[in-house]
Every structure is written in structure tokens, then in C-alpha cells.
Scaffold this active site. Structure first.
Site, PDB file in Angstrom:
ATOM      1  N   LYS A  78     -49.015  83.815 -70.966  1.00  0.00           N
ATOM      2  CA  LYS A  78     -47.683  83.264 -70.688  1.00  0.00           C
ATOM      3  C   LYS A  78     -46.659  83.904 -71.614  1.00  0.00           C
ATOM      4  CE  LYS A  78     -46.507  78.537 -70.088  1.00  0.00           C
ATOM      5  NZ  LYS A  78     -47.053  77.172 -70.186  1.00  0.00           N
ATOM      6  N   SER A  99     -40.004  71.188 -72.092  1.00  0.00           N
ATOM      7  CA  SER A  99     -39.461  72.485 -72.510  1.00  0.00           C
ATOM      8  C   SER A  99     -39.042  73.303 -71.296  1.00  0.00           C
ATOM      9  CB  SER A  99     -40.504  73.266 -73.314  1.00  0.00           C
ATOM     10  OG  SER A  99     -40.878  72.553 -74.455  1.00  0.00           O
ATOM     11  N   HIS A 126     -40.717  66.195 -78.548  1.00  0.00           N
ATOM     12  CA  HIS A 126     -41.720  66.722 -79.487  1.00  0.00           C
ATOM     13  C   HIS A 126     -41.462  66.166 -80.897  1.00  0.00           C
ATOM     14  CE1 HIS A 126     -42.107  70.432 -76.714  1.00  0.00           C
ATOM     15  NE2 HIS A 126     -43.274  69.812 -76.686  1.00  0.00           N
ATOM     16  N   ARG A 186     -45.955  61.365 -71.534  1.00  0.00           N
ATOM     17  CA  ARG A 186     -44.711  60.965 -70.871  1.00  0.00           C
ATOM     18  C   ARG A 186     -44.964  60.169 -69.601  1.00  0.00           C
ATOM     19  NH1 ARG A 186     -42.635  66.977 -70.803  1.00  0.00           N
ATOM     20  NH2 ARG A 186     -44.777  66.998 -70.126  1.00  0.00           N
TER      21      ARG A 186
END
Ligand code: PNS
Length: 180
Positions: free
Chosen positions: A60, A146, A36, A109
Site C-alpha cells: 500500500k 484516515s 486515533h 468504531r
């Protein structure tokens, strides 16, 4: 006779843009990783101002509270004068509209990231006109997410090289492991 039109000499500077070029780096940041931070730093070089926005997902429950995520992001971007941190509950494009932000900057990614990111970019552009800039991730952090960082840290695995120091310390404190 060329009239008043003339070529610009190489020593003359182009007019600076009249409007501030502002981008948002949105995410859950639960917690922020080195991947990040790499994207935030690179976006900060491209835009006049970058807002790192922690998006609240009401469905969440994260490991870190929104306040903690914001605090961490403030700490790790303290040396970037054109970066500020904020949080937002709702549609990202509404945040962009309210804050006159024309671009979303995100890291990619892998191809699996690409499918999802492209879909969101197209949706966001369709409903608001806000453009998305997908930046290739530093391959050194290609495998870092994460959720994987949290899982590894939970079982006492070493994530020291994958996250900023403050994140490593906070993860160690949360999971009761010594921050070696
Ligand atoms: O770090 P993440 O979880 O991959 O980030 C995803 C995030 C938060 C950027 C995305 O889910 C988002 O933009 N959420 C805000 C709600 C929204 O605008 N949804 C419509 C997306 S097209």
C-alpha cells in the site's frame, strides 16, 4: 488466632506490579486522526507504557511516508510521557515478542470494525498468545477514518475538527488548499 495472615488496611497500598504493563497501539496512521489520538490517550492511562507502532504495508502506497507518520505521531503525543512512537515491517506479534509487549490496544468504531478486529485478535492470540484490548471509540469520532479524511481533504472539504492541527496543516499543504 489468625497467625501472620491479616487483612490489608484501606490505608495500605497494594504492591506495584513487578513487570511493566506495556501495550502497543498499532495502525497505518496515514494520517493519524482525532479518533486515533483518543485511543492512544486512553491506552496511556491504562498501561505503564504505550508504543504507537506504524505498521508498514509494502503493498500500500500511502499519502504520508512512514517517516512523516512517525513525525506527526511524535508531535501529537509529545505531552504523553509514557507514549513512544516506532515503526515496524512484519507481523505485529513479532514486534510484541521482541519488545516484551503482552497486549494490543485498538479502537472499535462499528460492528464492521468488530468483525475484522475480532478475526485479527483471535489470529494474533492463536499464533503468539498476545491479547487484544478492543476499546469503544469516542462516538464523536465514530465516522472518522484516515481514508475518508484524505478523500474529503483531497477535494478541499473541511476536516479541521477531525484531525490534530499538524495533520490538518500537512493535508492542506499536500493538496494545495489553504489551511483556513
Ligand atoms: O490502521 P489499520 O490499517 O487498520 O491497521 C491494521 C494493522 C496495521 C494493525 C494490521 O494490518 C496489522 O497488524 N498489520 C501487520 C501485519 C500482521 O501482523 N498481520 C497479521 C494480522 S492477524
Amino acid at each position: 488466632m489468625l497467625g501472620s495472615v491479616r487483612a490489608m488496611r484501606s490505608t495500605e497500598r497494594a504492591e506495584p506490579p513487578k513487570t511493566l504493563r506495556r501495550a502497543v497501539c498499532p495502525g497505518s496512521y496515514d494520517p493519524a486522526t482525532n479518533g486515533h489520538l483518543d485511543i492512544i490517550e486512553r491506552a496511556a492511562r491504562l498501561f505503564d507504557e504505550v508504543v504507537v507502532a506504524v505498521l508498514v504495508n509494502p503493498n500500500k502506497k500511502g499519502l504520508f511516508s512512514i517517516e512523516e507518520r512517525v513525525e506527526i505521531l511524535r508531535e501529537i503525543t509529545a505531552d504523553l510521557p509514557n507514549v513512544r512512537i516506532d515503526s515496524w515491517r512484519g507481523l505485529l506479534v513479532d514486534y510484541c515478542r521482541e519488545h516484551s509487549i503482552a497486549a494490543i490496544a485498538k479502537g472499535l468504531r462499528s460492528v464492521s470494525d468488530f468483525d475484522y478486529e475480532l478475526q485479527m485478535a483471535q489470529m494474533n492470540r492463536e499464533i503468539s498468545g498476545v491479547e487484544t484490548l478492543l476499546m469503544s471509540n469516542n462516538p464523536a469520532y465514530g465516522f472518522v477514518s484516515s481514508s475518508l479524511v484524505k478523500e474529503v481533504a483531497h477535494y478541499g472539504g473541511d476536516v479541521k475538527n477531525l484531525v490534530p492541527r499538524v495533520v490538518f496543516e500537512r493535508l492542506s499543504a499536500k493538496f494545495g488548499h489553504p489551511d483556513r
